[in-house]
Design an enzyme around this catalytic site. Structure first.
Site, PDB file in Angstrom:
ATOM      1  N   ASP A  85      -5.127  -4.071  -7.853  1.00 52.56           N
ATOM      2  CA  ASP A  85      -3.918  -3.280  -7.647  1.00 52.56           C
ATOM      3  C   ASP A  85      -3.124  -3.908  -6.510  1.00 52.56           C
ATOM      4  OD1 ASP A  85      -2.019  -1.332  -7.755  1.00 52.56           O
ATOM      5  OD2 ASP A  85      -3.258   0.251  -6.912  1.00 52.56           O
ATOM      6  N   SER A  86      -1.816  -3.741  -6.551  1.00 53.30           N
ATOM      7  CA  SER A  86      -0.937  -4.459  -5.625  1.00 53.30           C
ATOM      8  C   SER A  86      -0.863  -3.839  -4.239  1.00 53.30           C
ATOM      9  CB  SER A  86       0.473  -4.498  -6.201  1.00 53.30           C
ATOM     10  OG  SER A  86       1.044  -3.199  -6.206  1.00 53.30           O
TER      11      SER A  86
ATOM     12  N   PHE B  98      -0.026   2.014  -4.607  1.00 49.25           N
ATOM     13  CA  PHE B  98      -0.534   3.385  -4.538  1.00 49.25           C
ATOM     14  C   PHE B  98      -0.777   3.802  -3.099  1.00 49.25           C
ATOM     15  CE2 PHE B  98      -3.900   6.573  -4.494  1.00 49.25           C
ATOM     16  CZ  PHE B  98      -3.380   7.529  -5.366  1.00 49.25           C
TER      17      PHE B  98
ATOM     18  N   ASP C 177      -8.460   3.123 -15.277  1.00 50.75           N
ATOM     19  CA  ASP C 177      -9.315   3.076 -14.082  1.00 50.75           C
ATOM     20  C   ASP C 177      -9.245   4.435 -13.412  1.00 50.75           C
ATOM     21  OD1 ASP C 177      -7.913   2.909 -11.097  1.00 50.75           O
ATOM     22  OD2 ASP C 177      -6.538   2.446 -12.723  1.00 50.75           O
TER      23      ASP C 177
ATOM     24  N   HIS D  61     -25.296   6.851 -13.547  1.00 53.47           N
ATOM     25  CA  HIS D  61     -25.268   7.666 -14.759  1.00 53.47           C
ATOM     26  C   HIS D  61     -23.832   7.967 -15.195  1.00 53.47           C
ATOM     27  CE1 HIS D  61     -25.720  11.041 -17.527  1.00 53.47           C
ATOM     28  NE2 HIS D  61     -24.848  11.674 -16.764  1.00 53.47           N
TER      29      HIS D  61
END
Length: 388
Positions: free
Chosen positions: A91-92, A95, A282, A344
């Site tokens: 990611d750049s 966010f 993601d 899990h």
């Protein structure tokens, strides 16, 4: 060639494909395990591979601050540094701009927002921010700098520099964001060093406004990106709005390039997005849930802190261990509990993606989706009690 996307089968709007990179091929629809700081929390890379994960995500912002792009490059890139030898997307940092800026409704028209993390100042050139880890040192991240760092990290899929927006947010604020992000996208593409098995994705912005999503798509498809992401969703908007914006946006994106919904999310969000043509996902949800005693099951999530599991002899997934034992680990604050639940949960997600791919190949994705939702929610109108 940069990245190569192969479209193998469709079932309605759902797509089954693969993406070929310099570090191997991953199958789509794909769920990328989040390895923000060059680690999928609580797991070794061998444990991540054992879940069926084929591609992981790293983050430019976090890695530029610690340990630094120069060091990762010196160590041979993220693959050698972390021991993950499969495909990596980074990611750049866009966010984190939103997170650091501390967006709130009263601040939406501000260019400077103050938070506990310091100051964030957006300009046409880039974003100035105060680091949260190195004594308040100021950094300036531009599209060119973000792409340079991602090159140092040796990520197979580089993301164009952008800025994620919160929800809700006013139309004029989003319009300004779209216009700026489109200019940043061109600068990001121009800064990217093309080589075989590597690629760069543009990020469609526009929040929940269809006219602004249209504007963003028109700008970005003029640039020969290797794929396209949809940003600034799963920010708290209703699920029906999420799905509507996805449908509206994917209908305008090239069919021969992969589509990535950033930050999604829950199994039901993933199913709905796959139905509408999304190829990549993601989210920190499965790993974060594992560290907080939550387990994903075919009947929904369960909290292993609850006393009702104290003597429950049910085996959890492929762990070979009872819910009673894992409950004991959680209550005793043993780190093994978090490790087991994280692995899990990530395997639960990867098994879901595998079954989605099989259903698309067989042409019965909608039937699979409906049956999964019925079982997962107990017939509660396909709604989860909590979304990301």
């Amino acid at each position: 060639m940069s990245l190569k996307f192969n479209l193998i089968a469709t079932s309605g709007g759902a797509r089954r494909g693969s993406v070929e990179t310099a570090h191997g091929t991953f199958q789509t629809p794909a769920f990328m395990a989040v390895g923000t700081a060059a680690t999928v929390k609580a797991l070794t890379m061998d444990m991540v591979r054992d879940t069926g994960t084929e591609v992981i995500l790293g983050n430019t912002y976090h890695l530029m601050l610690r340990p630094g792009g120069d060091l990762v490059e010196q160590m041979g890139g993220l693959h050698k540094f972390s021991g993950w030898h499969g495909p990596i997307l980074t990611d750049s940092g866009g966010f984190q701009i939103k997170s650091l800026a501390g967006w709130s409704c009263s601040e939406q028209k501000s260019t400077v927002s103050k938070t506990d993390g310091g100051l964030v100042k957006r300009t046409e050139e880039g974003v100035e921010f105060t680091s949260h880890i190195d004594g308040g040192k100021k950094h300036f991240l531009t599209p060119e700098k973000s792409i340079q760092i991602q090159h140092q990290l040796d990520s197979n899929i580089t993301m164009a520099f952008d800025e994620c927006l919160p929800y809700p947010v006013e139309h004029d604020v989003v319009k300004t964001n779209v216009e700026r992000v489109s200019r940043w996208a061109k600068r990001s593409y121009d800064a990217f060093i093309d080589r075989p098995g590597y690629g760069i994705f543009g990020i469609v912005q526009g929040s929940v406004y269809k006219d602004l999503r249209d504007m963003s798509v028109r700008d970005l498809v003029k640039i020969p990106f290797d794929g396209f992401a949809i940003g600034s969703l799963t920010q708290g908007e209703p699920q029906e709005v999420l799905f509507d914006i996805i449908s509206h946006t994917t209908a305008q994106l090239p069919v021969d390039k992969p589509r990535y919904l950033m930050g999604a999310g829950t199994p039901l969000d993933i199913l709905g997005a796959v139905e509408r043509g999304i190829d990549m996902f993601d989210c920190v949800m499965p790993t974060r849930a594992g560290r907080t005693a939550q387990a994903f099951t075919e009947h929904g999530t369960i909290n292993l802190r609850n006393a009702k599991f104290r003597d429950d002899q049910t085996i959890l997934g492929d762990t070979g261990l009872t819910l009673a034992y894992i409950h004991h680990l959680v209550k005793a604050d043993e780190i093994l509990g978090a490790i087991l639940l994280t692995q899990h949960n990530l395997k639960f997600y990867q098994d879901l993606m595998k079954n989605i791919r099989l259903a698309i190949e067989r042409g019965n994705f909608i039937e699979f989706k409906n049956q999964f939702i019925e079982t997962y929610t107990g017939g509660k109108n396909g709604q989860e009690t909590k979304r990301s």
